[in-house]
Design a protein around this motif. Structure first.
Motif, PDB file in Angstrom:
ATOM      1  N   ASP A  93      27.458 -56.443  15.331  1.00  0.00           N
ATOM      2  CA  ASP A  93      28.467 -55.872  16.221  1.00  0.00           C
ATOM      3  C   ASP A  93      29.816 -55.847  15.513  1.00  0.00           C
ATOM      4  N   SER A  94      30.870 -55.552  16.256  1.00  0.00           N
ATOM      5  CA  SER A  94      32.189 -55.367  15.642  1.00  0.00           C
ATOM      6  C   SER A  94      32.767 -56.656  15.073  1.00  0.00           C
ATOM      7  N   GLU A  95      32.193 -57.799  15.451  1.00  0.00           N
ATOM      8  CA  GLU A  95      32.701 -59.085  14.968  1.00  0.00           C
ATOM      9  C   GLU A  95      32.130 -59.465  13.613  1.00  0.00           C
ATOM     10  N   GLU A  96      31.111 -58.754  13.163  1.00  0.00           N
ATOM     11  CA  GLU A  96      30.496 -59.063  11.870  1.00  0.00           C
ATOM     12  C   GLU A  96      29.887 -57.796  11.290  1.00  0.00           C
ATOM     13  N   THR A  97      29.411 -57.896  10.078  1.00  0.00           N
ATOM     14  CA  THR A  97      28.781 -56.756   9.426  1.00  0.00           C
ATOM     15  C   THR A  97      27.303 -57.054   9.212  1.00  0.00           C
ATOM     16  N   PRO A  98      26.485 -56.024   8.953  1.00  0.00           N
ATOM     17  CA  PRO A  98      25.075 -56.305   8.643  1.00  0.00           C
ATOM     18  C   PRO A  98      24.932 -57.180   7.411  1.00  0.00           C
ATOM     19  N   TRP A  99      25.862 -57.049   6.462  1.00  0.00           N
ATOM     20  CA  TRP A  99      25.763 -57.817   5.211  1.00  0.00           C
ATOM     21  C   TRP A  99      26.008 -59.297   5.450  1.00  0.00           C
ATOM     22  N   GLN A 100      26.891 -59.608   6.388  1.00  0.00           N
ATOM     23  CA  GLN A 100      27.120 -61.011   6.724  1.00  0.00           C
ATOM     24  C   GLN A 100      25.871 -61.637   7.328  1.00  0.00           C
ATOM     25  N   ARG A 101      25.232 -60.906   8.217  1.00  0.00           N
ATOM     26  CA  ARG A 101      23.988 -61.419   8.804  1.00  0.00           C
ATOM     27  C   ARG A 101      22.902 -61.603   7.740  1.00  0.00           C
ATOM     28  N   GLN A 102      22.796 -60.665   6.839  1.00  0.00           N
ATOM     29  CA  GLN A 102      21.792 -60.772   5.776  1.00  0.00           C
ATOM     30  C   GLN A 102      22.027 -62.007   4.922  1.00  0.00           C
ATOM     31  N   GLU A 103      23.277 -62.242   4.545  1.00  0.00           N
ATOM     32  CA  GLU A 103      23.626 -63.432   3.757  1.00  0.00           C
ATOM     33  C   GLU A 103      23.299 -64.708   4.531  1.00  0.00           C
ATOM     34  N   ASP A 104      23.619 -64.719   5.812  1.00  0.00           N
ATOM     35  CA  ASP A 104      23.368 -65.908   6.631  1.00  0.00           C
ATOM     36  C   ASP A 104      21.875 -66.222   6.729  1.00  0.00           C
ATOM     37  N   VAL A 105      21.053 -65.182   6.863  1.00  0.00           N
ATOM     38  CA  VAL A 105      19.620 -65.384   7.074  1.00  0.00           C
ATOM     39  C   VAL A 105      18.868 -65.624   5.768  1.00  0.00           C
ATOM     40  N   GLY A 134      34.115 -46.107  16.535  1.00  0.00           N
ATOM     41  CA  GLY A 134      34.870 -47.070  17.319  1.00  0.00           C
ATOM     42  C   GLY A 134      34.533 -48.525  17.063  1.00  0.00           C
ATOM     43  N   MET A 135      33.458 -48.811  16.311  1.00  0.00           N
ATOM     44  CA  MET A 135      33.070 -50.210  16.097  1.00  0.00           C
ATOM     45  C   MET A 135      33.979 -50.895  15.086  1.00  0.00           C
ATOM     46  N   TYR A 136      34.343 -50.173  14.024  1.00  0.00           N
ATOM     47  CA  TYR A 136      35.169 -50.762  12.965  1.00  0.00           C
ATOM     48  C   TYR A 136      36.416 -49.907  12.740  1.00  0.00           C
ATOM     49  N   SER A 137      37.463 -50.536  12.251  1.00  0.00           N
ATOM     50  CA  SER A 137      38.718 -49.844  11.956  1.00  0.00           C
ATOM     51  C   SER A 137      38.736 -49.383  10.505  1.00  0.00           C
ATOM     52  N   LYS A 138      39.026 -48.119  10.294  1.00  0.00           N
ATOM     53  CA  LYS A 138      39.115 -47.601   8.923  1.00  0.00           C
ATOM     54  C   LYS A 138      40.164 -48.356   8.117  1.00  0.00           C
ATOM     55  N   LYS A 139      41.305 -48.629   8.741  1.00  0.00           N
ATOM     56  CA  LYS A 139      42.419 -49.244   8.010  1.00  0.00           C
ATOM     57  C   LYS A 139      42.091 -50.648   7.532  1.00  0.00           C
ATOM     58  N   ASN A 140      41.269 -51.369   8.295  1.00  0.00           N
ATOM     59  CA  ASN A 140      41.015 -52.766   7.965  1.00  0.00           C
ATOM     60  C   ASN A 140      39.665 -53.005   7.297  1.00  0.00           C
TER      61      ASN A 140
END
Length: 279
Positions: free
Chosen positions: A164-176, A234-240
């Motif tokens: 979701d907007s609080e994390e990325t798929p890559w963060q979940r992959q690293e965690d798992v 709308g999930m992620y901000s381009k600027k950030n």
């Protein structure tokens, strides 16, 4: 025992077979003495490959003013290097034709991959980014490790895809798993003996924000995230989300970003159709 990205890539290699015509073409393309006729004759043995290559050659991706109506002409106009890239795209995507399409949204998966590839090519040409001969393929194949992982870890892959907007798929992959699916992509493409200039950006791009890497790796960092933004409005901000310093280094502006999104939205369906990636 904890499995590595290479372990999963080896499992996938056994399950995902490359098409016979692709393997034959690879032998010919690696032969310095092979002629254009030799290459064309093998391609024309496979009607699906022939159709796909001609569709790609006549797409806005190349934007030639005259229709390319034969494989021989495609080889002459595009050159062996570009045709080889298209053959690699066809062969590697076809290897995953039997992946269980019920595990993840395959249409969205390939849409994100094609968007990333198109934007890689768009920026590389517009800003004359160095070392980007294979960047379209790097973008297209950067996430095929996800499909490789489905073979062994379908439930964990589903979890990783429910970001979701609080994390990325890559963060979940690293965690798992302790690595990202891009690491599996790189290992699998290395087992399939694709050129290093295609694999290296895939292996490196997640580190581009914190390290000074090649322009190709920095470009893939930006486009992989931009493709994700485009698939989840709308999930992620381009600027950030895109890495302002990387955009600055490559000369990419927000106007360029919007133009690239428009380009891939306009042309993505043609590429998906040519490679038969849309269900």
């Amino acid at each position: 025992m904890t499995l590595t990205a290479l372990d999963y890539a080896k499992k996938a290699e056994q399950l995902c077979a490359l098409p016979d015509v692709y393997l034959r073409l690879k032998e010919i393309l690696d032969d310095e003495h092979a002629s254009l006729d030799d290459i064309a004759n093998v391609i024309m043995l496979d009607p699906a490959l022939t159709t796909s290559l001609l569709k790609l050659a006549n797409s806005a991706f190349f934007n030639f003013p005259r229709e390319i109506d034969s494989i021989s002409r495609a080889l002459m106009v595009l050159g062996i290097k570009e045709v080889n890239n298209l053959i690699n795209a066809y062969g590697t995507t076809k290897a995953f034709a039997k992946v269980n399409a019920n595990i993840i949204d395959m249409d969205r998966f390939w849409e994100v991959s094609v968007d990333c590839a198109l934007m890689c090519k768009y920026f590389a040409i517009k800003h004359n980014v160095e070392g980007c001969d294979g960047i379209f393929l790097s973008g297209l194949l950067h996430n095929v490790g996800t499909l490789a992982m489905i073979q062994s870890e379908d439930k964990k892959v589903v979890y990783c895809e429910n970001y979701d907007s609080e994390e990325t798929p890559w963060q979940r992959q690293e965690d798992v798993f302790g690595f990202t699916f891009a690491d599996v992509s790189a290992e699998l493409l290395r087992l399939w003996q694709l050129p290093d200039h295609i694999i290296k950006p895939i292996k490196e791009y997640h580190q581009a924000y914190a390290q000074e890497l090649s322009p190709a790796s920095s470009l893939l960092y930006i486009t992989s995230r931009l493709a994700l933004i485009n698939s989840h409005p709308g999930m992620y901000s381009k600027k950030n989300f895109l890495g302002k310093h990387l955009m600055y280094d490559l000369g990419i502006t927000m106007d360029d970003i919007n133009e690239a999104i428009d380009f891939c939205n306009a042309e993505g369906l043609a590429i998906l159709s040519a490679l038969k990636l849309k269900n």
